[in-house]
Design an enzyme around this catalytic site. Structure first.
Site, short mmCIF file in Angstrom:
data_model
loop_
_atom_site.label_atom_id
_atom_site.label_comp_id
_atom_site.label_asym_id
_atom_site.label_seq_id
_atom_site.Cartn_x
_atom_site.Cartn_y
_atom_site.Cartn_z
N CYS A 146 45.37 23.41 0.06
CA CYS A 146 44.25 22.67 0.65
C CYS A 146 44.62 21.84 1.87
O CYS A 146 43.95 21.91 2.90
CB CYS A 146 43.58 21.80 -0.41
SG CYS A 146 44.64 20.60 -1.21
N ASP A 156 38.51 26.05 1.20
CA ASP A 156 39.80 25.74 1.81
C ASP A 156 40.92 26.64 1.33
O ASP A 156 41.99 26.70 1.96
CB ASP A 156 40.17 24.27 1.57
CG ASP A 156 40.22 23.90 0.09
OD1 ASP A 156 39.72 24.68 -0.76
OD2 ASP A 156 40.72 22.81 -0.23
N ASN A 157 40.75 27.32 0.22
CA ASN A 157 41.75 28.26 -0.31
C ASN A 157 41.12 28.98 -1.49
O ASN A 157 39.96 28.74 -1.83
CB ASN A 157 43.03 27.53 -0.75
CG ASN A 157 42.80 26.27 -1.54
OD1 ASN A 157 43.12 25.17 -1.08
ND2 ASN A 157 42.20 26.37 -2.72
N LYS A 168 44.90 30.56 -5.68
CA LYS A 168 45.46 29.44 -4.93
C LYS A 168 46.98 29.32 -5.14
O LYS A 168 47.48 29.60 -6.23
CB LYS A 168 44.77 28.15 -5.36
CG LYS A 168 45.25 26.88 -4.69
CD LYS A 168 44.47 25.69 -5.22
CE LYS A 168 44.94 24.38 -4.63
NZ LYS A 168 44.17 23.22 -5.15
#
Length: 738
Positions: free
Chosen positions: A94, A353-354, A408
């Site tokens: 992130c 963000d991911n 992630k």
């Protein structure tokens, strides 16, 4: 603008001090007022408002527009009238993603190449890994602010909160920011033992939260307030809205959770296929596209007990409810812009963000102890509510990333390929299939606003504007010969044309370089390195050049982000667990001492009879210790992975777990047999080898605790061993000599 104001102040001061220089100063003043500040330009005529939304840990297929079953009608409506990107990528972490998002430069150049919380000690102090935006990096907010935009943010910052690091010092007129990996969604409290507090800041100053706080609602309320209280000067605004949803702990109002109460009983294996089918149905991927393999740390759904299935399904229901709640509150912002006549001239950018978060801290026994110590509940009927802790874990995360592999913290498509939706004036409705990267967002926003990037010595933007793609004037952002590289915590990706060269660190990764065609194989199922040796070698050279240019530091041997975070969490765990552990030890010591004192007192008064009473008590304690050791031995034999985590042990793969099963089961099994023999036969001699074994084990843990500079996972087994040593020592003193 700051430069211009400083010049103006100096000129006015000079006028006051030297009236004779009035004419020259007046000329200089006029020049100062008319000349634009370096690198800052006025906005383009009819420059749009900009709303930039970040979904925290959103998976590729989490949104309805991307094939999900979760209701996100407000975001879906923007996708329908705008561009939906099918091949957009972020960093798998992130903070690096957010740094690139807001600056358009590589995360190493920005100074945030890793999470501050997971940066290895060897990298701390290195320019690329300081965990705060570098001084020579300019945010899109600073550039828009200098061009006349009103700039606001509300949500997760995670780019530093030291002097000059917070949003108010980085281009935002008004801000309400959390600077951490995440936080509780109902109150101001940390969600990991890594943090002592939840650091919220309003306009750069520490802030408290209202009693009725719920993150998604509160953040939207703040931006609506900013819009309503802004000067009516006709200037556009830039609103940055990085939600806490759907980062752990996942929490949502009960009505949203209940909607999905029975939605996930089919399990994550079926769910993964359904998400894949949704991606095909909505045109993101072609039928027959290979899907990535499931992660090795995910159990088959039918191997779970009914109780485990019920709990897992509830965790996913909370996650879904939280995402729908986020969309509903975002919808209030959209509705407000429509009501105030600002919607038609607003550019919306929505992304994750991911990839999805696969960690499930509550699955670790030691973390559960911390949750209990600080008052978090993980009870089934509480999940999602205030004071409850929930996370989806790797099974559901893998489904949310379909058709990609992993999630992630991995440079796989599951960790990097995320949704991006852009909607507003000048954006043609389409599915944008060209490769694009998160550094492309800042130059795109500047392009639409008509604002130039900051000149040298500011770090140059490396991303490219997406505007030609969005208007239909272009079909690609990067030509096939241009590499785009990324590194985060040892995870590596190089994109070039349709190809991706990658290397994954972490427990589920591989140290081998692999080459994939991610257009035809987004699941990364076929390694092309042997079939395409020239491209493979060229892209490795591209990465080496990139690493040297931006200052990539090699990760230490054995490093993994989750292990680093666990190590950093040690002091918080110790602080939370020392009191209950100390009370437990005190209680045991008290019982043992009382038994000895009573036995000795009665012996002096009544002769030999009380000795038998005291021995009986101690024999009972030794027998109890033997039974406890037997239970621990059985746990090591039947469930080595779970008990190993509790005892601070780690093992890689089946061989490692087999070694732990054999060695530790034998250790505690021997202690159990000897202790029970001593108790049954009332003979102290059987306890001597047990004491030696336990003393060696405790000494080893103390040595490990000192040499590893902490390690809260060592505390529980040390407590157990200390209690057992106390009991065995008492037995050696009180039991018969045999």
């Amino acid at each position: 603008m700051l430069f211009q104001n400083a010049r103006l102040a100096r000129i006015l001061s000079d006028l006051r001090k030297r009236p004779s220089a009035a004419l020259a100063s007046s000329i200089a003043l006029a020049l100062a007022l008319s000349a634009p500040a370096p690198g800052l330009t006025k906005t383009a005529p009819n420059a749009p408002n900009i709303v930039l939304v970040v979904i925290d840990d959103g998976g590729y297929t989490d949104l309805g527009a991307y094939g999900s079953e979760i209701a996100t009608p407000n975001i879906d409506a923007l996708a329908a009238r705008g561009a939906r990107f099918s091949n957009f990528h972020a960093s798998p972490m992130c903070a690096p993603s957010r740094a690139m998002l807001l600056t358009g430069v590589d995360s190493h150049t920005a100074g945030i190449a890793n999470l501050p919380e997971s940066t290895p000690d060897e990298h701390r102090g290195v320019a690329a890994y300081r965990g705060r935006l570098a001084k020579n990096v300019t945010t899109v907010a600073t550039l828009l602010q200098g061009a006349g935009y009103h700039t606001w943010m509300a949500g997760k910052w995670h780019l530093g909160h030291g002097p000059g690091d917070l949003p108010n010092a980085r281009g935002f007129d008004r801000s309400f920011a959390l600077d951490a990996t995440g936080g509780d969604n109902y109150q101001k409290r940390p969600y990991l033992p890594l943090y002592r507090t939840a650091d919220w800041f309003e306009d750069g100053k520490p802030a408290d939260l209202p009693k009725d706080f719920y993150s998604s609602k509160f953040l939207v309320d703040r931006l609506i307030r900013n819009i309503d209280t802004a000067p009516k000067d006709g200037k556009p605004f830039f609103a940055y809205l990085p939600f806490l949803a759907i980062h752990i702990p996942t929490q949502a109002p009960q009505a949203y959770v209940d909607k999905y109460k029975n939605a996930y009983a089919h399990g994550w294996d079926v769910q993964r296929q359904r998400r894949y089918d949704g991606a095909v149905r909505t045109g993101l991927i072609a039928p027959g596209t290979p899907m990535g393999p499931p992660p090795s740390n995910v159990k088959a759904w039918n191997k779970l007990s009914p109780k485990e299935q019920q709990m897992a399904a509830r965790h996913m229901a909370v996650n879904a409810g939280m995402l729908e709640a986020m969309d509903a509150h975002f919808g209030r912002l959209v509705a407000h812009l429509k009501q105030t006549g600002q919607y038609d001239n607003t550019l919306f950018v929505i992304l994750s963000d991911n990839g999805p978060e696969a960690a499930d801290p509550a699955a670790q026994p030691l973390f559960r102890l911390w949750l209990n110590a600080v008052g978090y509940s993980s009870a089934l009927d509480r999940l999602g509510s205030r004071g409850a802790f929930s996370a989806i874990g790797p099974g559901w995360a893998s489904a949310a990333a379909a058709p990609g592999a992993l999630f992630k913290f991995y440079a796989s498509e599951g960790g990097m390929r995320v949704p991006l939706i852009i909607s507003g004036p000048g954006v043609q409705p389409a599915t944008a299939r060209a490769f694009s990267f998160i550094t492309d967002v800042t130059p795109t926003l500047l392009d639409y606003a008509g604002v130039a990037p900051a000149p040298a010595p500011a770090a140059p933007i490396v991303g490219r504007t997406l505007r030609p793609l969005l208007s239909g004037a272009a079909t690609a952002v990067y030509d096939p010969a241009t590499p785009v590289s990324m590194e985060a915590a040892g995870d590596i990706a190089v994109f070039k044309g349709d190809l991706k060269l990658t290397k994954n660190a972490g427990a589920l990764g591989s140290p081998d370089w692999r080459l994939y065609d991610i257009v035809r194989d987004p699941g990364e199922t076929r390694d092309l390195s042997a079939a395409m040796p020239e491209q493979f070698a060229a892209m490795k050279a591209d990465y080496e050049a990139y690493a040297a240019r931006v200052g990539v530091a090699e990760v230490p041997k054995g490093y993994a982000p989750d292990r680093q975070v666990a190590r950093a969490s040690g002091p918080g765990l110790v602080k939370a667990l020392v009191l209950p552990a100390g009370l437990g030890l005190a209680a045991v010591a008290g019982v043992v001492t009382l038994a000895v004192v009573l036995a000795q007192a009665r012996r002096r008064r009544l002769g030999r009879a009380p000795i038998r009473v005291g021995q009986g008590v101690v024999r009972g304690l030794v027998g109890f210790a033997g039974v406890l050791s037997l239970l621990i031995a059985s746990r090591f034999w039947l469930a080595p992975a779970e008990i190993a985590a509790t005892m601070g042990l780690t093992a890689d793969g089946p061989v490692g777990l087999g070694t732990i099963r054999a060695d530790m089961a034998a250790f505690f099994g021997a202690a159990a047999i000897l202790s029970l023999t001593a108790a049954i036969r009332n003979e102290a001699r059987w306890l001597t080898p047990v004491l030696l074994l336990l003393a060696l084990a405790l000494a080893g843990r103390v040595f490990n605790l000192v040499t590893t500079d902490g390690g809260a996972t060592l505390i529980p087994p040390m407590v157990i061993e200390a209690v057992l040593i106390a009991i065995m020592g008492l037995g050696r003193r009180v039991l018969g000599r045999g």
